[in-house]
Scaffold this active site. Structure first.
Site: not given
Ligand code: PEP
Length: 267
Positions: A13-15, A99, A101, A171, A177, A218, A239-240
């Site tokens: 997920n590049w957000k 999600h 966010e 999640e 993050g 993460s 994500g990251g």
């Molecule tokens: C996400 O946004 O779904 C996520 C898991 O981000 P990160 O890996 O950066 O925690």
């Protein structure tokens, strides 16, 4: 021939990250460096403006295209919004819904998310429905209640024939993050177990057994193998670390390593 074993599912997920050039480069690096494509299911979720260019790079590869959201109508006067029809036309196979966010920063309710889940599945998209508790809720012992509620509301009205296209991402909000704050493999395994049990109550045992549940929060090359090695953790939503091709490929490699013995045996 023996049945194919379960593939782990690694999603990036590049957000709201990258720019046009970087998005193309990142997609190309993932496609070029993938060498275990038939063993691991992989999908990339770029920002909406880069779906077309990334989709062109992914075409013909084993890496699928996904979108980070949709609006739950086929078309209409919904300025800015993007419909499931449009996503399908662009070649999207997957969509991420619910999600945290969007739940937290954009006030998306369970009911609104449920409308998206239903239309996405009805129109043929594969859905990754994200659910998870906040730190406060975990510390108050509310994790199971929150997961049950988000699951109940999120999948309300989903029909049996579309269930094979529904996956869940666990999640925990406190782990997203948050460098160094991922859930332990034990915590993730426990929550995945709760989700699967509850899914069986809503639908049935067989659907719960075949439900793909990813962990997100993460995930990095350093922790991917231990998370993916736990029973009931069928993949990861990243994500990251998905913004760095080397890190993302290492995570895919970890997913492959975790299933290699069964693949070799099934060959
Ligand atoms: C996400 O946004 O779904 C996520 C898991 O981000 P990160 O890996 O950066 O925690």
């Amino acid at each position: 021939m023996k049945p194919k074993p379960h593939q782990k599912f690694v999603a990036g997920n590049w957000k709201m990250h990258t720019d046009a050039a970087r998005a193309r480069l990142l997609a190309k690096s993932v496609v070029d460096e993938m060498s275990m494509e038939q063993y691991v299911r992989v999908a990339l979720f770029p920002p909406f403006p880069y779906l077309v260019s990334v989709g062109e790079i992914l075409k013909g590869s084993h890496v699928a295209l996904g979108a980070q959201n949709l609006y739950p109508e086929r078309q209409g006067a919904f300025t800015v919004e993007v419909s499931p029809t449009m996503l399908l036309e662009l070649g999207c196979k997957y969509v991420i819904l619910g999600h945290s966010e969007r739940r937290q920063k954009l006030d998306e309710s369970d009911a609104f998310i449920n409308r998206k889940v239903r239309i996405a599945l009805a129109m043929g998209l594969h859905v990754i429905l994200c659910i998870g508790e906040t730190l406060e809720q975990r510390e108050a012992g509310e994790t199971k209640g929150i997961l049950d509620q988000q699951l109940n509301e999120g999948v309300k009205g989903v029909t049996a024939e579309t269930l094979p296209r529904l996956g869940i991402a666990y999640e925990p909000v406190w782990a997203i993050g948050a460098a160094g704050h991922h859930a332990t493999p034990e915590q993730a395994e426990e929550s995945h177990g709760l989700i699967r049990q509850h899914f069986a109550k809503i639908f049935d045992e067989e659907s719960a057994r075949s439900l793909v549940i990813q962990y997100g929060g993460s995930v990095k090359p350093a922790n991917a193998a231990s998370l993916l090695g736990r029973p009931g953790i069928d993949g990861v939503l990243v994500g990251g670390a998905s913004l760095d091709a080397d890190q993302f490929i290492s995570i895919i490699q970890a997913a492959f390593e975790r299933t290699k013995p069964i693949w070799v045996e099934a060959a």
